[in-house]
Design an enzyme around this catalytic site. Structure first.
Site, PDB file in Angstrom:
ATOM      1  N   TYR A  61     -22.287  49.043  29.053  1.00 18.77           N
ATOM      2  CA  TYR A  61     -22.166  47.223  30.337  1.00 18.77           C
ATOM      3  C   TYR A  61     -22.867  47.244  30.057  1.00 18.77           C
ATOM      4  O   TYR A  61     -24.559  46.875  30.678  1.00 18.77           O
ATOM      5  CB  TYR A  61     -21.648  48.240  31.899  1.00 18.77           C
ATOM      6  CG  TYR A  61     -21.370  46.713  32.374  1.00 18.77           C
ATOM      7  CD1 TYR A  61     -20.344  46.761  32.504  1.00 18.77           C
ATOM      8  CD2 TYR A  61     -22.298  46.081  33.017  1.00 18.77           C
ATOM      9  CE1 TYR A  61     -19.630  45.873  34.518  1.00 18.77           C
ATOM     10  CE2 TYR A  61     -21.783  45.403  33.807  1.00 18.77           C
ATOM     11  CZ  TYR A  61     -20.966  44.891  34.492  1.00 18.77           C
ATOM     12  OH  TYR A  61     -20.349  43.970  35.285  1.00 18.77           O
ATOM     13  N   TYR A 125     -28.261  46.868  36.571  1.00 15.76           N
ATOM     14  CA  TYR A 125     -28.218  47.010  34.998  1.00 15.76           C
ATOM     15  C   TYR A 125     -29.267  48.234  34.411  1.00 15.76           C
ATOM     16  O   TYR A 125     -29.140  48.430  33.250  1.00 15.76           O
ATOM     17  CB  TYR A 125     -27.822  45.726  33.836  1.00 15.76           C
ATOM     18  CG  TYR A 125     -28.300  45.785  32.711  1.00 15.76           C
ATOM     19  CD1 TYR A 125     -27.459  46.353  31.422  1.00 15.76           C
ATOM     20  CD2 TYR A 125     -29.111  45.388  31.604  1.00 15.76           C
ATOM     21  CE1 TYR A 125     -27.742  46.758  30.460  1.00 15.76           C
ATOM     22  CE2 TYR A 125     -29.708  45.596  30.387  1.00 15.76           C
ATOM     23  CZ  TYR A 125     -29.113  46.302  30.013  1.00 15.76           C
ATOM     24  OH  TYR A 125     -28.848  46.355  28.462  1.00 15.76           O
TER      25      TYR A 125
END
Length: 284
Positions: A61, A125
Protein backbone atom coordinates in the site's frame (compact mmCIF):
# COMPACT_ATOMS: atom_id res chain seq x y z
CA UNK A 1 15.17 -21.02 -10.12
CA UNK A 2 11.49 -20.27 -9.66
CA UNK A 3 10.76 -16.79 -8.31
CA UNK A 4 7.38 -15.56 -7.09
CA UNK A 5 6.94 -11.79 -7.42
CA UNK A 6 4.10 -9.97 -5.67
CA UNK A 7 2.90 -6.62 -6.94
CA UNK A 8 3.24 -7.71 -10.56
CA UNK A 9 0.76 -5.06 -11.75
CA UNK A 10 2.90 -2.28 -10.22
CA UNK A 11 5.96 -0.53 -11.62
CA UNK A 12 8.70 -2.56 -9.94
CA UNK A 13 7.03 -5.97 -9.86
CA UNK A 14 6.33 -5.75 -13.58
CA UNK A 15 9.95 -5.05 -14.46
CA UNK A 16 11.30 -7.68 -12.05
CA UNK A 17 9.20 -10.38 -13.69
CA UNK A 18 10.20 -9.35 -17.20
CA UNK A 19 13.88 -9.06 -16.29
CA UNK A 20 13.84 -12.55 -14.78
CA UNK A 21 12.17 -13.98 -17.85
CA UNK A 22 14.73 -12.27 -20.07
CA UNK A 23 17.42 -14.15 -18.16
CA UNK A 24 15.61 -17.45 -18.55
CA UNK A 25 14.36 -17.76 -14.98
CA UNK A 26 10.94 -19.15 -14.12
CA UNK A 27 8.99 -16.10 -12.95
CA UNK A 28 5.52 -16.14 -11.40
CA UNK A 29 4.02 -12.66 -11.17
CA UNK A 30 0.96 -12.15 -9.00
CA UNK A 31 -1.23 -9.07 -8.51
CA UNK A 32 -3.90 -8.17 -5.98
CA UNK A 33 -6.67 -9.53 -8.23
CA UNK A 34 -4.96 -12.93 -8.22
CA UNK A 35 -4.01 -13.06 -4.55
CA UNK A 36 -5.20 -11.11 -1.52
CA UNK A 37 -2.04 -11.04 0.60
CA UNK A 38 -4.04 -9.97 3.68
CA UNK A 39 -5.75 -13.39 3.63
CA UNK A 40 -3.42 -15.76 5.49
CA UNK A 41 -5.13 -18.94 4.31
CA UNK A 42 -5.10 -17.83 0.68
CA UNK A 43 -1.42 -16.87 0.90
CA UNK A 44 -0.42 -20.21 2.41
CA UNK A 45 -2.38 -22.11 -0.21
CA UNK A 46 -0.97 -20.09 -3.11
CA UNK A 47 2.66 -20.17 -2.00
CA UNK A 48 2.51 -23.87 -1.19
CA UNK A 49 1.02 -24.61 -4.63
CA UNK A 50 3.53 -22.48 -6.56
CA UNK A 51 6.38 -23.58 -4.27
CA UNK A 52 8.94 -20.97 -5.41
CA UNK A 53 12.63 -21.05 -4.52
CA UNK A 54 12.45 -17.33 -3.75
CA UNK A 55 9.85 -14.61 -3.14
CA UNK A 56 10.39 -10.98 -4.10
CA UNK A 57 7.72 -9.03 -2.24
CA UNK A 58 7.05 -5.82 -4.19
CA UNK A 59 3.35 -5.46 -3.34
CA UNK A 60 2.51 -2.66 -0.93
CA UNK A 61 0.00 0.00 0.00
CA UNK A 62 1.90 3.07 -1.24
CA UNK A 63 -0.66 5.90 -1.11
CA UNK A 64 1.42 7.91 1.36
CA UNK A 65 -1.14 10.62 2.08
CA UNK A 66 -4.20 8.36 2.12
CA UNK A 67 -2.40 6.09 4.56
CA UNK A 68 -2.84 8.73 7.26
CA UNK A 69 -6.60 8.16 7.05
CA UNK A 70 -6.78 4.56 5.78
CA UNK A 71 -4.58 3.16 8.52
CA UNK A 72 -6.27 -0.22 8.84
CA UNK A 73 -6.01 -0.94 5.13
CA UNK A 74 -2.40 0.21 5.02
CA UNK A 75 -1.48 -1.96 8.02
CA UNK A 76 -3.25 -5.02 6.66
CA UNK A 77 -1.40 -4.85 3.34
CA UNK A 78 2.05 -3.71 4.43
CA UNK A 79 2.36 -5.46 7.78
CA UNK A 80 -0.04 -8.41 7.83
CA UNK A 81 0.50 -9.15 4.15
CA UNK A 82 4.26 -9.26 4.66
CA UNK A 83 3.86 -11.48 7.74
CA UNK A 84 1.69 -13.97 5.85
CA UNK A 85 4.13 -14.17 2.96
CA UNK A 86 7.16 -14.45 5.24
CA UNK A 87 5.55 -17.28 7.18
CA UNK A 88 4.69 -19.06 3.94
CA UNK A 89 8.26 -18.63 2.72
CA UNK A 90 9.55 -20.08 5.98
CA UNK A 91 7.24 -23.07 5.62
CA UNK A 92 8.67 -24.06 2.24
CA UNK A 93 12.25 -22.86 2.84
CA UNK A 94 12.19 -20.09 0.23
CA UNK A 95 14.43 -17.04 0.24
CA UNK A 96 12.54 -13.83 0.92
CA UNK A 97 13.14 -10.29 -0.31
CA UNK A 98 11.13 -7.37 1.05
CA UNK A 99 11.10 -4.14 -0.92
CA UNK A 100 11.13 -1.30 1.59
CA UNK A 101 11.51 2.48 1.40
CA UNK A 102 13.44 5.59 2.35
CA UNK A 103 10.31 6.62 4.27
CA UNK A 104 11.40 4.47 7.22
CA UNK A 105 13.74 7.37 8.05
CA UNK A 106 12.85 10.82 9.37
CA UNK A 107 15.14 12.61 6.92
CA UNK A 108 17.05 14.61 9.51
CA UNK A 109 20.71 15.36 8.89
CA UNK A 110 22.65 16.10 5.73
CA UNK A 111 24.64 12.93 5.06
CA UNK A 112 23.64 9.78 3.15
CA UNK A 113 21.94 7.21 5.36
CA UNK A 114 23.56 3.82 5.84
CA UNK A 115 21.69 0.56 6.34
CA UNK A 116 22.28 0.39 10.09
CA UNK A 117 21.06 3.94 10.80
CA UNK A 118 18.10 3.82 13.16
CA UNK A 119 14.75 4.16 11.35
CA UNK A 120 12.32 6.77 12.63
CA UNK A 121 9.38 7.10 10.22
CA UNK A 122 7.45 10.37 10.11
CA UNK A 123 4.25 9.04 8.52
CA UNK A 124 2.02 6.01 8.83
CA UNK A 125 3.13 4.50 5.52
CA UNK A 126 6.76 4.58 6.65
CA UNK A 127 5.77 3.11 10.01
CA UNK A 128 4.09 0.12 8.39
CA UNK A 129 7.09 -0.53 6.16
CA UNK A 130 9.42 -0.43 9.16
CA UNK A 131 7.13 -2.86 10.99
CA UNK A 132 7.30 -5.14 7.95
CA UNK A 133 11.11 -4.98 8.03
CA UNK A 134 11.12 -6.07 11.66
CA UNK A 135 8.75 -8.95 10.98
CA UNK A 136 10.95 -10.29 8.19
CA UNK A 137 14.06 -10.16 10.39
CA UNK A 138 12.25 -11.86 13.26
CA UNK A 139 10.63 -14.68 11.31
CA UNK A 140 13.25 -15.60 8.74
CA UNK A 141 16.92 -16.48 8.35
CA UNK A 142 17.35 -16.14 4.59
CA UNK A 143 16.12 -12.62 3.93
CA UNK A 144 16.91 -9.45 2.01
CA UNK A 145 15.46 -6.05 2.80
CA UNK A 146 16.00 -3.55 -0.02
CA UNK A 147 15.14 0.09 0.59
CA UNK A 148 14.39 2.08 -2.55
CA UNK A 149 13.17 5.59 -3.40
CA UNK A 150 11.52 7.78 -6.03
CA UNK A 151 10.90 5.04 -8.58
CA UNK A 152 9.77 5.41 -12.17
CA UNK A 153 8.91 2.65 -14.64
CA UNK A 154 6.87 1.89 -17.73
CA UNK A 155 4.01 0.18 -15.91
CA UNK A 156 2.07 2.70 -13.87
CA UNK A 157 1.91 6.26 -12.61
CA UNK A 158 4.97 8.12 -11.40
CA UNK A 159 6.46 11.60 -11.03
CA UNK A 160 7.89 11.62 -14.56
CA UNK A 161 4.58 10.82 -16.21
CA UNK A 162 2.82 13.38 -14.00
CA UNK A 163 5.28 16.12 -14.99
CA UNK A 164 4.94 15.29 -18.68
CA UNK A 165 1.15 15.34 -18.38
CA UNK A 166 1.16 18.71 -16.60
CA UNK A 167 3.53 20.15 -19.20
CA UNK A 168 0.81 19.75 -21.83
CA UNK A 169 -1.33 22.43 -20.19
CA UNK A 170 0.97 24.32 -17.82
CA UNK A 171 3.86 26.67 -18.53
CA UNK A 172 4.80 27.15 -14.87
CA UNK A 173 4.83 24.75 -11.90
CA UNK A 174 5.64 24.91 -8.20
CA UNK A 175 7.76 21.92 -7.14
CA UNK A 176 9.19 21.06 -3.72
CA UNK A 177 12.87 21.97 -3.55
CA UNK A 178 13.85 20.98 0.00
CA UNK A 179 13.40 17.20 -0.26
CA UNK A 180 16.46 15.44 -1.69
CA UNK A 181 16.82 11.86 -2.88
CA UNK A 182 17.65 9.59 -5.81
CA UNK A 183 15.21 9.04 -8.69
CA UNK A 184 15.37 5.33 -9.50
CA UNK A 185 14.56 3.40 -12.66
CA UNK A 186 12.64 0.20 -11.99
CA UNK A 187 14.31 -1.33 -15.04
CA UNK A 188 17.77 -0.77 -13.56
CA UNK A 189 16.60 -1.80 -10.10
CA UNK A 190 15.00 -5.02 -11.32
CA UNK A 191 18.35 -6.17 -12.75
CA UNK A 192 19.98 -5.68 -9.36
CA UNK A 193 17.20 -7.47 -7.47
CA UNK A 194 17.32 -10.49 -9.76
CA UNK A 195 21.09 -10.62 -9.38
CA UNK A 196 20.85 -10.30 -5.60
CA UNK A 197 18.16 -12.95 -5.07
CA UNK A 198 20.40 -15.54 -6.73
CA UNK A 199 23.05 -15.07 -4.02
CA UNK A 200 23.26 -15.77 -0.30
CA UNK A 201 24.45 -12.26 0.55
CA UNK A 202 21.54 -11.60 2.89
CA UNK A 203 20.83 -8.43 4.83
CA UNK A 204 19.56 -4.87 4.49
CA UNK A 205 20.55 -2.89 1.40
CA UNK A 206 19.94 0.58 0.02
CA UNK A 207 19.41 0.46 -3.74
CA UNK A 208 18.82 3.52 -5.89
CA UNK A 209 20.31 5.05 -8.98
CA UNK A 210 23.52 7.00 -8.43
CA UNK A 211 23.39 10.75 -7.87
CA UNK A 212 21.09 12.96 -5.82
CA UNK A 213 18.66 15.79 -6.55
CA UNK A 214 15.61 17.60 -5.24
CA UNK A 215 12.13 17.11 -6.69
CA UNK A 216 12.52 20.54 -8.32
CA UNK A 217 15.80 19.50 -9.96
CA UNK A 218 14.23 16.23 -11.04
CA UNK A 219 11.37 18.10 -12.71
CA UNK A 220 13.76 20.51 -14.42
CA UNK A 221 15.75 17.61 -15.89
CA UNK A 222 12.56 15.92 -17.10
CA UNK A 223 11.50 19.08 -18.94
CA UNK A 224 15.00 19.66 -20.32
CA UNK A 225 15.29 16.17 -21.77
CA UNK A 226 11.70 16.19 -23.05
CA UNK A 227 12.21 19.67 -24.54
CA UNK A 228 9.28 21.11 -22.60
CA UNK A 229 9.23 24.85 -21.90
CA UNK A 230 8.03 24.88 -18.31
CA UNK A 231 9.23 27.27 -15.62
CA UNK A 232 9.82 25.48 -12.32
CA UNK A 233 9.50 27.43 -9.08
CA UNK A 234 11.00 25.99 -5.90
CA UNK A 235 8.69 25.75 -2.87
CA UNK A 236 9.14 24.30 0.61
CA UNK A 237 7.56 21.14 2.00
CA UNK A 238 5.49 23.34 4.27
CA UNK A 239 4.16 25.31 1.30
CA UNK A 240 3.22 22.07 -0.47
CA UNK A 241 1.25 21.04 2.62
CA UNK A 242 0.79 17.33 1.94
CA UNK A 243 -1.29 15.19 4.31
CA UNK A 244 1.75 13.10 5.30
CA UNK A 245 5.14 14.51 6.26
CA UNK A 246 7.96 13.41 3.94
CA UNK A 247 11.62 13.01 4.93
CA UNK A 248 13.67 15.94 3.61
CA UNK A 249 16.88 13.93 3.45
CA UNK A 250 16.37 10.70 1.50
CA UNK A 251 20.02 10.37 0.58
CA UNK A 252 21.00 6.73 1.00
CA UNK A 253 24.49 5.31 0.81
CA UNK A 254 24.90 2.35 -1.55
CA UNK A 255 28.41 1.42 -0.40
CA UNK A 256 27.16 -1.90 0.97
CA UNK A 257 26.16 -2.95 -2.54
CA UNK A 258 29.73 -2.36 -3.73
CA UNK A 259 31.22 -4.06 -0.68
CA UNK A 260 29.18 -7.19 -1.46
CA UNK A 261 30.15 -7.29 -5.12
CA UNK A 262 26.98 -5.86 -6.67
CA UNK A 263 27.25 -3.41 -9.55
CA UNK A 264 26.05 0.12 -8.71
CA UNK A 265 23.09 1.38 -10.72
CA UNK A 266 23.67 4.05 -13.39
CA UNK A 267 23.30 7.75 -12.65
CA UNK A 268 19.67 8.80 -12.44
CA UNK A 269 20.06 11.29 -15.29
CA UNK A 270 21.23 8.54 -17.65
CA UNK A 271 18.36 6.30 -16.59
CA UNK A 272 15.84 9.11 -16.97
CA UNK A 273 17.05 9.75 -20.53
CA UNK A 274 16.60 6.09 -21.45
CA UNK A 275 13.19 6.04 -19.79
CA UNK A 276 11.96 9.07 -21.73
CA UNK A 277 13.20 7.50 -24.94
CA UNK A 278 11.22 4.35 -24.14
CA UNK A 279 8.09 6.45 -23.57
CA UNK A 280 8.60 8.11 -26.94
CA UNK A 281 8.78 4.70 -28.62
CA UNK A 282 5.69 3.65 -26.65
CA UNK A 283 3.71 6.58 -28.07
CA UNK A 284 4.86 5.84 -31.60
Amino acid sequence: MKILVTGYTGQLGYDVVHEGRRLGLEMVGVGSKDLNITDEVAVNRYVTTVHPDSIIHCAAYTAVDKAEDEKETCWNVNVNGTKHLANAAKEIGAKFMLISTDYVFDGNGEFPLVEMDCPHPLGYYGLTKYEAEQIVQKLLENWFIVRISWIFGVNGKNFVRTMLHLSETRSELNIVGDQVGSPTSTKDLSQLLISMIQTNKYGIYHATNEGFCSWREFAEEIFRLADKKVKVNSITSEQYAARAIRPKNSLMSKQKLVDNGFKPLPHWKDSLKRYLESLTLEVK
